[in-house]
Design a protein around this motif. Sequence first.
Motif: not given
Length: 856
Positions: A57-68
């Motif tokens: 499971v990966t936790v990222s900031p909201e609305d982060t895109e794959v190729d950000d």
Amino acid sequence: MTVLKSSLRNFFAHKGRMALSAVAVLLSVAFVSGTLVFTDTMNTTFDKLFATSSADVTVSPEDTEVDDMPANGRPESLPAALVDEVAAVDGVKSAEGAVASLSVTVVDSENKNMGSTTGAPTIASNWTTNDLKSMKIASGHAPRGPTEVMVDADTADKHGLKLGDELRTIAVTGDLTARISGIAAFTVTNPGAAVVYFDTATAQRELLGKEGVFTQVLVVADAGVGDDELKRNIASALEQPYQLQTAKEAADAGREEVGSFLDVMKYAMLGFAGIAFLVGIFLIVNTFSMLVAQRTREIGLMRAIGSSRRQVNRSVLIEALLLGLVGSVAGVGAGVGLAVGLMEMMSAVGMNLSTDDLTVKWTTPVVGLVLGVFVTVLAAYVPARRAGKVSPMAALRDSGMPADGKAGWIRGGIGLVLTAAGAAALFAATRADEAGEGSMYLGLGVVLSLIGFVVVGPLLAGVVVRALSAVVLRAFGPVGRMAERNALRNPRRTGATGAALMIGLALVACLSVVGSSMVASATEELDKSVGADFIVQSTTMGPIVPQAQQALERTPGLDHVTEYKGVDAKITAPDGVTEDEQLVAADPTYAEDLRRETVAGELAAAYGKDAMSVGDGYAERHGVKVGDTIEVAFAGGRTAGLKVAAITSDDVSIDKGAMYMNITTAARYIPADKMPQNMIMFAKAADGQEKEAYTALKKSLADYPQYSVQNQTDFKQDLKDQIGQLLNIVYGLLALAIIVAVLGVVNTLALSVVERTREIGLMRAIGLSRRQLRRMIRLESVVIALFGALLGLGLGMGWGTSAQKLLALEGLGVLDIPWPTILTVFVGSAFVGLFAALVPAFRAGRMNVLNAIATD
């Protein structure tokens, strides 16, 4: 069974005559199969990479895109305390913080960019235990402090890097110089990304600007805990909203990001394969038409001894089926080889694709076989029907099928109607007021005019070949006149052969006109609108880092430097409609660097406090007038009410529809750490110091190879080169269709020589020399090739002219016909004709005169 035996006997008896048709099928099927294998292999490569490198499971900031790649150059971050919070959740075995940024450039000690040249990203991150799933340290050790960095083995091999070498990482937070302490090798295929690793504290400080933050939290599940269950547990335990992805969801997101590009590439290549198949249809039609004509007496005898029309028809179709099977099977095998060749070529330019991942799905050979067989049988259907119509009395006549004059005139009439309808649609496209409507007319016009030219080809052959012969062949005396009559002997055959070449050259001419017009239009607009002397922009699509900006601003000999930022916002017009837009935040000097015509107000006023401009298209859609207030909700910032001080004309190609404001206005509503970096910068030299300033600018940015410094001449040449490279790729893909068309000319001549064996023997008997005979066949080939080229180039220029009129709606208003290219292609077609005639002419010249005369 009798029909099958007869078909097999005929097929193997005439296998040499069908060889080139089989090659055409082989090439077309190989292109389709190779495209499918190549793109499937690329998908497999990325799938393995994403699946292997994703945490449970990966936790990222909201609305982060794959190729950000954020506009401010700083990835969104998470507090370090979140790692411990996630680690305490039920079902979590371990959690660790990761730092990763794509907004970096890595250079060696000689300031050479270590990044990929194929568009793959450069990634800087901290070394984590999760990286051990897809990488292993091949030599040295992981970085232990700010003076050490680890690099991936592919990048090290490509650039000759070794332990102890110095690398400089350039980010918006500054430059970091470190020595290579380790080299890590991918345990799965790396498609081409360049990767550097730092220790965690260094990565946080140098990539994110502060310690105590991460870009992701990577979570490993306890034994027996599923990823979906773990995701639910984490979501319920966290108070703030974050983006949570299981390994499968993360892999799917990465696959979708890459897959959209791969799909575009796949369908574009399949489109060109389709063009090759279309051209191949003409070759197959000609082959079977001539074989049927040569076997007219044989077919008549079959009919005389009891064969029905259906049996004769079926016999020809079975031969076509065998041809399609042979060509398709060979094509599928050749397609796999083509895919391997493409992989090797991509590896040579930096995109690493391993043959270990070679993927041949069961659908690939099925698609290749079905498509090849279907197209071949479809192309042979008309000749097969014609064979079925041979009467028993044909056995008493000489071979050859007389043309149906009435059918020829009906066909010509239909062709003229279709051509006229296509011309009307193309004309309608040039008169359209909207690009969408015009594109529909253009597509219809292209299809109808192409079909019309194909259908009317035999009628045009009689006119065009005579005109070409008067210019090209008459100088060769009796031999030239015989070549002309041979080309005119069977207009339907000449028309089909020329049409095959016409299709490819029409597309070449069309794209040449469009490309040349785009360059001419952009050049004219640059001359008219751009006042800046120099343009500075990234060659890697990244932002201009502050340290490079400062170096640029310190350059001597400059009158001014202009910043240019793209600012994302939701804007609400006075009519209440809210839209997502990217506004241009620039210095007021940008009004000098890019001269924009206004239809209302003054552009200079748009750079005032809390002011902006809009394009006239937006103003018309929403009823906006000078003096109105637009609500602007800045991404990552506050909402402002900005007054419309100017409305600019959208009759341009540069900054079409742009909305301008002062950078200081944007800075009042966007926090400094969220403010986008410059996308591009402009500079103007002090009076009389253009050359000195140009040299000084290049010297100032020498430490930053990811940025190009261009004057207007450089910019125009770069634009021309980019369009030229794109056209060269398209021409390369069209080469297959042209090769198949050339095979069609060769096959037509070869079968024509066989058909005229007795005639050739008689001409040799009455004094025609071998040299004259070969020249006659070569001249016939040249005039057929020129016929196809003339139709194709004329048709393509018509398409290109109509397309340019549509581009004029987007501000590209200059029509430029690239006459050197058109003339080169036309003259080149004559050489194509000469080349195509080499083997048939040689075979004709070697015929034994007495045996040829005795041929029945």
